[in-house]
Write a protein that holds these residues in place. Structure first.
Motif, PDB file in Angstrom:
ATOM      1  N   LEU A 171      -7.951  -0.070  -3.766  1.00 41.83           N
ATOM      2  CA  LEU A 171      -7.359  -1.382  -3.521  1.00 41.83           C
ATOM      3  C   LEU A 171      -7.676  -2.301  -4.689  1.00 41.83           C
ATOM      4  O   LEU A 171      -8.736  -2.192  -5.320  1.00 41.83           O
ATOM      5  N   THR A 223      -2.652  -4.701  -3.861  1.00 39.95           N
ATOM      6  CA  THR A 223      -1.962  -3.424  -3.987  1.00 39.95           C
ATOM      7  C   THR A 223      -2.978  -2.310  -3.781  1.00 39.95           C
ATOM      8  O   THR A 223      -4.184  -2.506  -3.957  1.00 39.95           O
ATOM      9  N   GLY A 224      -2.455  -1.133  -3.395  1.00 41.88           N
ATOM     10  CA  GLY A 224      -3.391  -0.037  -3.169  1.00 41.88           C
ATOM     11  C   GLY A 224      -2.696   1.273  -2.895  1.00 41.88           C
ATOM     12  O   GLY A 224      -1.472   1.355  -2.815  1.00 41.88           O
ATOM     13  N   ARG A 225      -3.521   2.290  -2.754  1.00 43.72           N
ATOM     14  CA  ARG A 225      -3.013   3.627  -2.485  1.00 43.72           C
ATOM     15  C   ARG A 225      -3.998   4.367  -1.597  1.00 43.72           C
ATOM     16  O   ARG A 225      -5.210   4.231  -1.743  1.00 43.72           O
ATOM     17  N   VAL A 226      -3.449   5.155  -0.670  1.00 44.70           N
ATOM     18  CA  VAL A 226      -4.259   5.984   0.224  1.00 44.70           C
ATOM     19  C   VAL A 226      -3.948   7.446  -0.066  1.00 44.70           C
ATOM     20  O   VAL A 226      -2.778   7.829  -0.192  1.00 44.70           O
ATOM     21  N   LEU A 285      -9.471   5.841  -1.074  1.00 48.14           N
ATOM     22  CA  LEU A 285      -8.813   4.536  -0.941  1.00 48.14           C
ATOM     23  C   LEU A 285      -9.026   3.730  -2.210  1.00 48.14           C
ATOM     24  O   LEU A 285     -10.158   3.583  -2.676  1.00 48.14           O
ATOM     25  N   ILE A 306       0.865  -1.180   0.000  1.00 45.81           N
ATOM     26  CA  ILE A 306       0.000   0.000   0.000  1.00 45.81           C
ATOM     27  C   ILE A 306       0.903   1.233   0.000  1.00 45.81           C
ATOM     28  O   ILE A 306       1.719   1.404   0.908  1.00 45.81           O
ATOM     29  N   THR A 307       0.751   2.078  -0.991  1.00 42.93           N
ATOM     30  CA  THR A 307       1.562   3.292  -1.069  1.00 42.93           C
ATOM     31  C   THR A 307       0.877   4.440  -0.333  1.00 42.93           C
ATOM     32  O   THR A 307      -0.350   4.471  -0.198  1.00 42.93           O
ATOM     33  N   VAL A 362      -3.192   1.236   7.076  1.00 42.66           N
ATOM     34  CA  VAL A 362      -4.067   0.425   6.225  1.00 42.66           C
ATOM     35  C   VAL A 362      -3.481  -0.961   6.031  1.00 42.66           C
ATOM     36  O   VAL A 362      -4.188  -1.976   6.117  1.00 42.66           O
ATOM     37  N   GLY A 363      -2.201  -1.036   5.774  1.00 42.70           N
ATOM     38  CA  GLY A 363      -1.558  -2.333   5.597  1.00 42.70           C
ATOM     39  C   GLY A 363      -1.694  -3.213   6.828  1.00 42.70           C
ATOM     40  O   GLY A 363      -1.906  -4.424   6.723  1.00 42.70           O
ATOM     41  N   ASP A 398       0.800   5.070   2.709  1.00 46.12           N
ATOM     42  CA  ASP A 398       0.085   4.565   3.892  1.00 46.12           C
ATOM     43  C   ASP A 398       0.824   4.995   5.148  1.00 46.12           C
ATOM     44  O   ASP A 398       1.780   4.353   5.576  1.00 46.12           O
TER      45      ASP A 398
END
Length: 380
Positions: free
Chosen positions: A322, A299-302, A320, A266-267, A274-275, A269
């Motif tokens: 994901l 994978t994801g981004r906040v 968010l 997770i970028t 979140v991770g 973050d």
């Protein structure tokens, strides 16, 4: 109405509810007709005004005035034939709910099934067409204040006491209900075995896990039914035979989940908030988190940014994103969510935003994962 109740002066309301008729002074005659619908309520009020002793005060009710099923339920509903519970409330509906809750408490189930599993059970069995519409309806919760799900519960007569409280008896007839349970248990058992057979020839680890997970869901629902059958009709519970054991199904699900390694990246973050929630949620599903040769990749981004909405509060808008991909990199799940959080300070607003994000991950994204696996089984 029994002869004793007729002598005691109980009148039937709406074919089920009973109430004491009006008492009159010498030379006074008060006639009453009980009819259905809204007029019933008016009749009760009129009767309350007419009833009583000198001065209009309610007369004291002795034990002999109460219906036999209220004083001694087993005398009217023998224990060897029925399971019963009497409920009391301000309205018939409240009394029925209390009676149903009382019946539920008779069943101290050894098997605990959470609400998520119950929902998945209903969705899977409905989509598969294993149960008819009537059977699916019977398998729904009875909406009592209890986690128990009971089949074939019926409510009998109702009575209104001197204070206006309503009493209702709920009952389960053992033998007919036992037969219903046996039929549903056998249908569930066949469905579990079908899922296990499909898992054996599924060809991939992901699909094999999906089928065994679905089998575990249906098997859990079946264990609740079997547990209740042992109380309703013990002899019938002893003769039910299934082609699997619940323990073996759960063990197989855990073994497969242990092979479903998941990587999490997770970028943006902050503090791995979140991770960390994702890893906890995956651990609850028995999936190990590992970047080494993962079967699934999340994978994801906040994104958090301040927005000006008020001079009194600081507000943060959060987004968010994901995604979950399979062993070959193909996209399996895409989840997007957003919201706003406000507080007196910007730091507090960010903290509230992360709390909302964590809730979304723990509840909604994990639900999306379960739906993906169930979709493989159901052909969605």
């Amino acid at each position: 109405m029994s002869a004793a109740e007729a002598q005691a002066g109980w009148a039937i309301i709406g074919d089920t509810e009973r109430i004491r008729p009006m008492q009159t002074q010498p030379g006074m005659r008060c006639e009453m007709r009980v009819i259905l619908g809204a007029v019933v309520t008016a009749a009760v009020l009129i009767m309350a005004g007419c009833a009583g002793g000198p001065g209009g005060a309610p007369s004291a009710r002795t034990a002999q005035d109460m219906p036999a099923w209220y004083l001694n339920p087993s005398a009217v509903y023998p224990d060897q034939v029925y399971l019963t519970a009497v409920g009391t409330g301000d309205t018939r509906r409240d009394a029925e709910q209390q009676a149903l809750a009382g019946l539920s408490q008779i069943f101290e189930a050894d098997i605990e099934v959470d609400m998520t599993t119950r929902e998945r059970y209903r969705e899977i069995m409905t989509a598969q067409g294993t149960l008819s519409e009537t059977e699916v309806e019977l398998a729904q919760t009875t909406n009592v204040r209890s986690a128990q799900t009971l089949l074939n519960v019926q409510t009998g007569e109702a009575a209104v006491d001197q204070s206006g409280r309503v009493h209702v008896i709920a009952y389960i007839e053992r033998i007919p209900t036992g037969r219903l349970y046996v039929e549903l248990i056998e249908k569930n058992g066949n469905q579990v075995q079908y899922f296990l057979d499909e898992a054996a020839v599924s060809g991939t680890l992901v699909r094999e896990y999906a089928y065994v997970s679905a089998a575990a869901v249906v098997a859990a629902g079946n264990e609740l039914l079997r547990d209740q059958l042992r109380i309703i009709a013990p002899a019938m519970g002893q003769i039910v035979r299934l082609s699997y054991t619940y323990e073996d199904v759960l063990r197989r699900r855990v073994d497969l989940a242990g092979r479903m390694r998941v990587s999490v990246v997770i970028t943006d973050d902050e503090g791995d908030r979140v991770g960390g929630v994702l890893r906890q949620a995956l651990g609850d599903e028995r999936f190990p988190v590992s970047s080494e040769d993962p079967v699934l990749r999340i994978t994801g981004r906040v994104s958090l940014e301040p927005v000006a909405l008020s001079d009194e509060f600081e507000t943060v808008r959060w987004v968010l994103n994901l995604a979950m991909s399979g062993p070959d990199g193909s996209a399996l799940i895409s989840y997007d969510d957003q919201g706003r959080a406000s507080a007196v300070t910007i730091d507090s607003a960010r903290a509230f935003a992360y709390r909302d994000i964590q809730d979304a991950v723990a509840k909604n994204f994990v639900r999306s994962m379960r739906r993906y696996f169930d979709g493989l089984v159901l052909g969605n």
